[in-house]
Design a protein around this motif. Structure first.
Motif, PDB file in Angstrom:
ATOM      1  N   SER A 164       0.622  -1.127  -0.049  1.00 34.57           N
ATOM      2  CA  SER A 164      -0.080   0.196  -0.067  1.00 34.57           C
ATOM      3  C   SER A 164       1.129   1.008  -0.056  1.00 34.57           C
ATOM      4  N   PHE A 165       2.211   1.048   0.200  1.00 31.96           N
ATOM      5  CA  PHE A 165       3.046   2.339   0.058  1.00 31.96           C
ATOM      6  C   PHE A 165       4.350   2.087  -0.956  1.00 31.96           C
ATOM      7  N   ASP A 166       4.773   3.114  -1.423  1.00 34.19           N
ATOM      8  CA  ASP A 166       5.818   3.067  -2.329  1.00 34.19           C
ATOM      9  C   ASP A 166       7.129   3.017  -1.594  1.00 34.19           C
ATOM     10  N   GLU A 167       8.213   2.977  -2.377  1.00 35.54           N
ATOM     11  CA  GLU A 167       9.586   2.565  -1.823  1.00 35.54           C
ATOM     12  C   GLU A 167       9.830   3.524  -0.897  1.00 35.54           C
ATOM     13  N   ARG A 168       9.269   5.107  -1.081  1.00 34.37           N
ATOM     14  CA  ARG A 168       9.657   6.073  -0.178  1.00 34.37           C
ATOM     15  C   ARG A 168       8.676   6.218   1.056  1.00 34.37           C
ATOM     16  N   GLY A 169       7.787   5.321   1.183  1.00 33.92           N
ATOM     17  CA  GLY A 169       7.026   5.363   2.207  1.00 33.92           C
ATOM     18  C   GLY A 169       5.797   6.192   2.072  1.00 33.92           C
ATOM     19  N   PHE A 170       5.414   6.739   0.745  1.00 34.44           N
ATOM     20  CA  PHE A 170       4.066   7.279   0.278  1.00 34.44           C
ATOM     21  C   PHE A 170       3.035   6.483   0.046  1.00 34.44           C
ATOM     22  N   PRO A 171       1.782   6.737   0.453  1.00 32.77           N
ATOM     23  CA  PRO A 171       0.840   5.863   0.217  1.00 32.77           C
ATOM     24  C   PRO A 171       0.531   5.695  -1.260  1.00 32.77           C
ATOM     25  N   LEU A 172       0.235   4.549  -1.764  1.00 36.94           N
ATOM     26  CA  LEU A 172      -0.176   4.373  -3.323  1.00 36.94           C
ATOM     27  C   LEU A 172      -1.560   4.596  -3.421  1.00 36.94           C
TER      28      LEU A 172
END
Ligand SMILES: C[S@@+](CC[C@H](N)C(=O)[O-])C[C@H]1O[C@@H](n2cnc3c(N)ncnc32)[C@H](O)[C@@H]1O
Length: 311
Positions: free
Chosen positions: A263-271
Motif C-alpha cells: 500500500s506504500f511506495d519505496e519512499r513510504g508514500f501511500p499508493l
C-alpha cells in the motif's frame, strides 16, 4: 567421459509442480533433461514443455534425452531471462508451472575444459554460455583489488576476501593466473594455515564467487522470479531449487515480497492503487532432500526447494 548428472529432489519437483491436463510448463534450466523427462513421463496429459538452457552442450544432451517427447517439447539455447521473447515466438501467452534448478550441472563441473572445478586442471573459463564476453580469467587478471574483494564478499561471502584479492593481484604482476589449479593453490596459500585443512576446500567460495560474477547469476535469478510470476496463470506453481545461501535468500525474500499486499511506495508514500498480493507461498520452510537421496547423490546435500503459487 563417465559423467552423469543426477537430478535432485526429483519426486518432490513432480509432486509440487502439480501438472494438469493441457498445461504448459517451463523448465528454465533444462541441463541434460533429468527433471524435464520425468515431468513429461509422469504427466503425459500436459500440452507442452518449454526447455531453456544457456549452455550449448546441455542443449545437445537435452535434445537427445527429450527426443521421445519431441512432439510437445520446445528447446531453446538462451538465458532464461529472455523467456518472454521465447514465448512470443511460440505464440504462448502464459505458463502453468515453472522449474528453476540453479547452479551448475555435474557435466559442467566435471569437464576440466569448462574451468568450474578447483580440483581439475583447466583454463579459467566458467562461462555457462561460451558467447559471454568475460571469463573468470579476465576477471582474475584485470580487476582491481577492491573489485575482486567486492566479488568475493558479495558472491562468495568469503571472509578472507581482502587477503585473497591482494594475493591474486600480486601474483598476476609476475605472470597471468591462467588455470584453475593455480588459482586454487594461490587461494589456499593466501589464507591463514589453520583454515587450510577444513572440511570445505579453501577455494570453494572464491570459485563460487567468480562463477556467479562471470554468469551474472544473482541478477538473472532476481529477474526470472519477477518475470516468471507475471507469466504464470492462476494457480500456476513456481519451484526454485537453489544450492547456496545467496540464491536461497533471494528466492525467499522475493517470494515474501510478492506474497504481500503493497500500500506504500519505496519512499513510504501511500499508493493510489494498492498493489495486491501476487502469490501464495506453498513451502513455509524449504524442502530438502531426504538422507537416502544425499547418500546416493552427495551433490544434493545443499539443495533447497521453495515453491510459490500464483493467486
Ligand atoms: C543444475 S543444472 C540443471 C540440471 C537439470 N535440472 C537436469 O535434471 O539435468 C543447471 C543448469 O542451468 C543452466 N543455467 C544456469 N543459469 C541459466 C540461465 N540464466 N539461463 C539458462 N540456463 C541457465 C546451466 O547451464 C545448467 O545447465
Amino acid at each position: 567421459m563417465g559423467i552423469t548428472h543426477i537430478p535432485v529432489l526429483l519426486a518432490e519437483v513432480v509432486s509440487y509442480l502439480h501438472c494438469k491436463a493441457n498445461g504448459i510448463y517451463l523448465d528454465a534450466t533444462v541441463g541434460s533433461g533429468g527433471h524435464a523427462s520425468k515431468i513429461l513421463k509422469d504427466n503425459p496429459e500436459i500440452k507442452a514443455l518449454i526447455a531453456i538452457d544457456r549452455d550449448e552442450d546441455a542443449i545437445k544432451r537435452a535434445r537427445k534425452r527429450l527426443e521421445p517427447f519431441s512432439q510437445k517439447t520446445f528447446i531453446f539455447q538462451d538465458n532464461f531471462i529472455n523467456v518472454r521473447t521465447i514465448l512470443k515466438k511460440l505464440n504462448i501467452k502464459g505458463l502453468d508451472g515453472i522449474l528453476l534448478d540453479l547452479g551448475v550441472s555435474s557435466w559442467q563441473l566435471e569437464d576440466p575444459k569448462r574451468g568450474f572445478s578447483f580440483r581439475l586442471e583447466g583454463p579459467l573459463d566458467m562461462r555457462m554460455d561460451r558467447n559471454l564476453p568475460n571469463t573468470a580469467f579476465d576477471l582474475v587478471n584485470t580487476l582491481s583489488v577492491s573489485q575482486l574483494k567486492q566479488i568475493l564478499y558479495n558472491y562468495g561471502e568469503e571472509r578472507f576476501a581482502p587477503r585473497i584479492s591482494r594475493a591474486l593481484v600480486a601474483e598476476r604482476e609476475k605472470e597471468p593466473i591462467s588455470d584453475t589449479l593455480k588459482l586454487s593453490k594461490l587461494v589456499t596459500s593466501s589464507i591463514p594455515p589453520s583454515y587450510r585443512q577444513r572440511k570445505i576446500h579453501p577455494a570453494t567460495k572464491t570459485f563460487q564467487a567468480l562463477r556467479i560474477a562471470v554468469n551474472n547469476e544473482l541478477y538473472n535469478l532476481t529477474a526470472i522470479i519477477e518475470e516468471g510470476i507475471d507469466l504464470l496463470a492462476q494457480k500456476g506453481r513456481f519451484c526454485v531449487i537453489s544450492f547456496h545461501s545467496l540464491e536461497d535468500r533471494i528466492t525467499k525474500n522475493q517470494f515474501r515480497e510478492l506474497a504481500k499486499e503493497h500500500s506504500f511506495d519505496e519512499r513510504g508514500f501511500p499508493l493510489r492503487d494498492i498493489k495486491p498480493k501476487k502469490i501464495k507461498i506453498i513451502t513455509k520452510k524449504p524442502i530438502t532432500p531426504k538422507p537416502e537421496e544425499i547418500m546416493e547423490n552427495p551433490r544434493a546435500r545443499s539443495a533447497k526447494m521453495r515453491v510459490a503459487e500464483k493467486l
